[in-house]
Design an enzyme around this catalytic site. Structure first.
Site, PDB file in Angstrom:
ATOM      1  CG  ASN A   7      -0.878  -4.498 -14.550  1.00 23.98           C
ATOM      2  OD1 ASN A   7      -0.891  -4.216 -15.511  1.00 23.98           O
ATOM      3  ND2 ASN A   7      -0.159  -3.824 -12.732  1.00 23.98           N
ATOM      4  NE  ARG A  91      -3.245  -1.296 -14.754  1.00 21.43           N
ATOM      5  CZ  ARG A  91      -2.122  -0.469 -14.828  1.00 21.43           C
ATOM      6  NH1 ARG A  91      -1.049  -1.189 -14.471  1.00 21.43           N
ATOM      7  NH2 ARG A  91      -2.413   0.923 -14.608  1.00 21.43           N
ATOM      8  CG  HIS A 180      -4.229   5.601 -12.034  1.00 20.74           C
ATOM      9  ND1 HIS A 180      -3.966   6.963 -11.615  1.00 20.74           N
ATOM     10  CD2 HIS A 180      -2.583   4.919 -11.952  1.00 20.74           C
ATOM     11  CE1 HIS A 180      -2.308   6.453 -11.020  1.00 20.74           C
ATOM     12  NE2 HIS A 180      -2.551   5.554 -11.586  1.00 20.74           N
ATOM     13  CG  HIS A 208      -4.261   5.866  -7.861  1.00 17.26           C
ATOM     14  ND1 HIS A 208      -4.943   4.351  -7.378  1.00 17.26           N
ATOM     15  CD2 HIS A 208      -3.251   5.822  -8.393  1.00 17.26           C
ATOM     16  CE1 HIS A 208      -3.699   3.558  -7.877  1.00 17.26           C
ATOM     17  NE2 HIS A 208      -2.929   4.675  -8.494  1.00 17.26           N
ATOM     18  CG  LEU A 209      -2.900  10.943  -4.136  1.00 14.02           C
ATOM     19  CD1 LEU A 209      -2.125  11.223  -2.557  1.00 14.02           C
ATOM     20  CD2 LEU A 209      -2.538  11.431  -5.397  1.00 14.02           C
ATOM     21  CG  ASN A 211       6.298   4.687  -7.466  1.00 13.85           C
ATOM     22  OD1 ASN A 211       6.147   4.996  -6.773  1.00 13.85           O
ATOM     23  ND2 ASN A 211       5.572   2.815  -7.565  1.00 13.85           N
ATOM     24  N   GLY A 212       2.589   6.413 -10.025  1.00 11.70           N
ATOM     25  CA  GLY A 212       2.105   7.618 -10.582  1.00 11.70           C
ATOM     26  C   GLY A 212       1.090   8.256  -9.653  1.00 11.70           C
ATOM     27  NE  ARG A 241       4.669   8.348 -15.079  1.00 19.26           N
ATOM     28  CZ  ARG A 241       3.564   7.115 -14.659  1.00 19.26           C
ATOM     29  NH1 ARG A 241       2.879   8.135 -14.654  1.00 19.26           N
ATOM     30  NH2 ARG A 241       3.828   5.932 -14.553  1.00 19.26           N
ATOM     31  NE  ARG A 285       7.946   3.660   1.629  1.00 19.23           N
ATOM     32  CZ  ARG A 285       7.672   3.275   0.773  1.00 19.23           C
ATOM     33  NH1 ARG A 285       7.323   1.174   1.512  1.00 19.23           N
ATOM     34  NH2 ARG A 285       8.230   2.694  -0.251  1.00 19.23           N
ATOM     35  N   GLY A 333      -1.382   7.898  -1.027  1.00 19.56           N
ATOM     36  CA  GLY A 333      -2.912   8.301  -0.154  1.00 19.56           C
ATOM     37  C   GLY A 333      -3.278   7.179   0.884  1.00 19.56           C
ATOM     38  CD  GLU A 385      -5.565  -0.122  -9.819  1.00 23.15           C
ATOM     39  OE1 GLU A 385      -4.453  -0.251  -8.897  1.00 23.15           O
ATOM     40  OE2 GLU A 385      -5.371   0.548 -10.828  1.00 23.15           O
TER      41      GLU A 385
HETATM   42  P1  ADP Z   1       2.328   1.730  -7.814  1.00 23.71           P
HETATM   43  O1  ADP Z   1       1.543   2.651  -8.682  1.00 23.71           O
HETATM   44  O2  ADP Z   1       3.522   1.515  -8.403  1.00 23.71           O
HETATM   45  O3  ADP Z   1       1.422   0.863  -7.890  1.00 23.71           O
HETATM   46  P2  ADP Z   1       2.077   2.218  -5.116  1.00 23.71           P
HETATM   47  O4  ADP Z   1       0.634   2.784  -5.516  1.00 23.71           O
HETATM   48  O5  ADP Z   1       2.538   1.044  -4.798  1.00 23.71           O
HETATM   49  O6  ADP Z   1       2.554   2.755  -6.609  1.00 23.71           O
HETATM   50  O7  ADP Z   1       2.963   3.549  -4.538  1.00 23.71           O
HETATM   51  C1  ADP Z   1       4.188   4.126  -4.075  1.00 23.71           C
HETATM   52  C2  ADP Z   1       3.984   5.251  -3.276  1.00 23.71           C
HETATM   53  O8  ADP Z   1       3.833   4.816  -2.083  1.00 23.71           O
HETATM   54  C3  ADP Z   1       5.911   5.345  -3.097  1.00 23.71           C
HETATM   55  O9  ADP Z   1       6.065   6.565  -3.431  1.00 23.71           O
HETATM   56  C4  ADP Z   1       5.675   5.058  -1.490  1.00 23.71           C
HETATM   57  O10 ADP Z   1       6.857   6.275  -1.154  1.00 23.71           O
HETATM   58  C5  ADP Z   1       4.525   5.583  -1.044  1.00 23.71           C
HETATM   59  N1  ADP Z   1       4.426   5.147   0.032  1.00 23.71           N
HETATM   60  C6  ADP Z   1       4.461   3.647   0.335  1.00 23.71           C
HETATM   61  N2  ADP Z   1       4.305   3.894   1.995  1.00 23.71           N
HETATM   62  C7  ADP Z   1       4.478   5.058   2.403  1.00 23.71           C
HETATM   63  C8  ADP Z   1       4.397   5.224   3.268  1.00 23.71           C
HETATM   64  N3  ADP Z   1       4.273   4.590   4.761  1.00 23.71           N
HETATM   65  N4  ADP Z   1       4.645   6.522   3.729  1.00 23.71           N
HETATM   66  C9  ADP Z   1       4.053   7.868   2.824  1.00 23.71           C
HETATM   67  N5  ADP Z   1       4.690   7.179   1.526  1.00 23.71           N
HETATM   68  C10 ADP Z   1       4.393   6.064   1.025  1.00 23.71           C
END
Ligand code: ADP
Length: 412
Positions: A7, A91, A180, A208-209, A211-212, A241, A285, A333, A385
């Site tokens: 990726n 990817r 995604h 799917h929650l 960064n995006g 975003r 977080r 998520g 993925e």
């Molecule tokens: P990417 O989209 O870059 O792959 P991820 O799927 O790793 O990112 O998700 C990153 C997000 O997940 C960030 O907003 C981070 O704060 C959140 N996150 C990770 N662990 C926790 C947690 N324990 N509680 C709340 N949010 C979390």
């Protein structure tokens, strides 16, 4: 089959070597800060052995060379020879309307991916760099492209056509594509397996929650709508975003702040979302911790995030004419009990009832977090993925070996 999954982003390469017969990850890692000072390779082997190396890494080809050498290294590696890599799965973010599933990379396919650069100028060029590097470093090893957009390619036209002159859709391919896709594909299948129901019988909202963030309406296993659009900017509120926005707001800001296209792009992609509203951080977080400590703007960011997600779930229940399951995945998520709980508030009228105790105990693991009585099941399913990319790659390469027509497979 051993498949190297890559990726490639603007300054990073994430990788995973997967044994597709055993569905097992042999090694995983990333190279970050490519082309900058202080590039770092982080590598983790299946048995927990970890190593971090830093140095100068000029470009994606040098980064992938480092990845290959660590995979082959005596102390931290898992391979004896490069030839043990049976295939590479890439990817690729945007497949436009040209790609409805994963494909074997040929000169024609490369040309078509290049033609999609116009649709994803921030992503496809880096994906292409990774592909070209592998063509140089692993000549003769089959390579497969797996597109983020493919799973959404069966959306009906009324879900993907925007309310702009149709001629612009025809001229510039401006429509909803969605992203995604491999994640929505994977978690919808896993959720059906966990529930012990055929996917054909299920209507799901997969969230799917990360960064995006995006949500998909998956009806009978098919994505019939999704919140990201022509680009990954539309839809849910995200880390940086903005998600859905009255288009006139952009025109207004550009006029009042006297900024051009580039700055407007940066504003909406990098300075908005959780970061823009809270003024604290793009990281959920931090936003949760600040909200807990009484920061009103952090609380507002959290409220906007979950309110908008809840609205989409309601909209997709209406779009599908029903809802059997809500699935949470991605860093937020999978980990945030607060987000899951707040999102499902007031969805009782749809038959959604969360078991708060199960919800609070669930992080980074598969679980059903709704009550036994809940008509709509709520699940947490960590996404994978890389596994989808590896399995698609193995299937296509296997078919190519048998001389079969390599029609797109997998996530479409
Ligand atoms: P990417 O989209 O870059 O792959 P991820 O799927 O790793 O990112 O998700 C990153 C997000 O997940 C960030 O907003 C981070 O704060 C959140 N996150 C990770 N662990 C926790 C947690 N324990 N509680 C709340 N949010 C979390």
């Amino acid at each position: 089959m051993k498949v190297l999954v890559l990726n490639c982003g603007s300054s990073s390469v994430k990788y995973q070597l997967i044994d597709t017969d055993e569905r097992r990850s042999l090694a995983t890692g990333s190279v970050s800060r490519i082309g900058m000072t202080g590039a770092v390779l982080s590598h983790r082997r299946y048995d927990g052995d970890e190593v971090k190396l830093s140095g100068e890494i000029l470009d994606h080809q040098v980064a992938i060379e480092y990845v290959l050498s660590i995979l082959l290294s005596k102390n931290h590696g898992v391979l004896k020879d490069r030839s043990e890599i049976d295939a590479v799965g890439h990817r690729v973010v945007h497949g436009g309307e040209k790609f409805t599933g994963s494909v074997l990379i040929t000169p024609d396919v490369l040309k078509m991916i290049r033609e999609c650069i116009d649709l994803a100028p921030l992503h496809n060029p880096h994906n292409l760099r990774g592909i070209n590097a592998c063509l140089n470093l692993l000549p003769g090893t089959p390579q497969v492209a797996v597109f983020d957009t493919a799973f959404h390619s069966k959306m009906p036209p009324y879900a993907y056509i925007y309310g702009i002159p149709y001629v612009l859709y025809k001229r510039y391919s401006i429509r909803r594509y969605g992203f995604h896709g491999t994640s929505h594909f994977y978690v919808s299948r896993r959720a059906a397996e966990i529930l012990g129901k055929p996917i054909e019988e299920l209507k799901m909202a997969t969230c799917h929650l990360g960064n995006g963030c995006s949500i998909a309406a998956v009806d009978g296993g098919v994505s019939v709508d999704t919140s990201m659009g022509f680009t990954p900017l539309e839809g849910l509120l995200m880390g940086t975003r903005c998600g859905d926005l009255d288009p006139a707001v952009i025109l207004h800001i550009m006029g009042r702040e006297e900024i051009g296209l580039g700055e407007a792009n940066t504003l909406l992609n990098k300075h908005s979302g959780l970061l823009g509203i809270s003024g604290v951080s793009s990281d959920m977080r931090d936003v949760e911790a600040e909200a807990e400590a009484g920061n009103r703007r952090a609380q507002l960011a959290l409220d906007v995030f979950t309110y908008r997600l809840r609205k989409y779930i309601g909209a997709y229940a209406a779009a599908m004419g029903g809802l059997n399951a809500i699935v949470f995945t991605g860093g937020i998520g999978e980990n945030s009990a607060i987000v899951r709980s707040k999102t499902c508030q007031n969805l009782g009228f749809l038959g959604v009832e969360i078991d708060e105790e199960k919800n609070a105990q669930t992080a980074k693991q598969e679980a059903v977090i709704s009550t036994d009585e809940s008509r709509v099941k709520v699940l947490v399913v960590p996404t994978n993925e890389e596994l989808v990319i590896a399995l698609d790659t193995a299937e296509i390469v296997e078919k190519a070996k048998q001389g079969e027509e390599t029609a797109p497979v997998g996530t479409s």
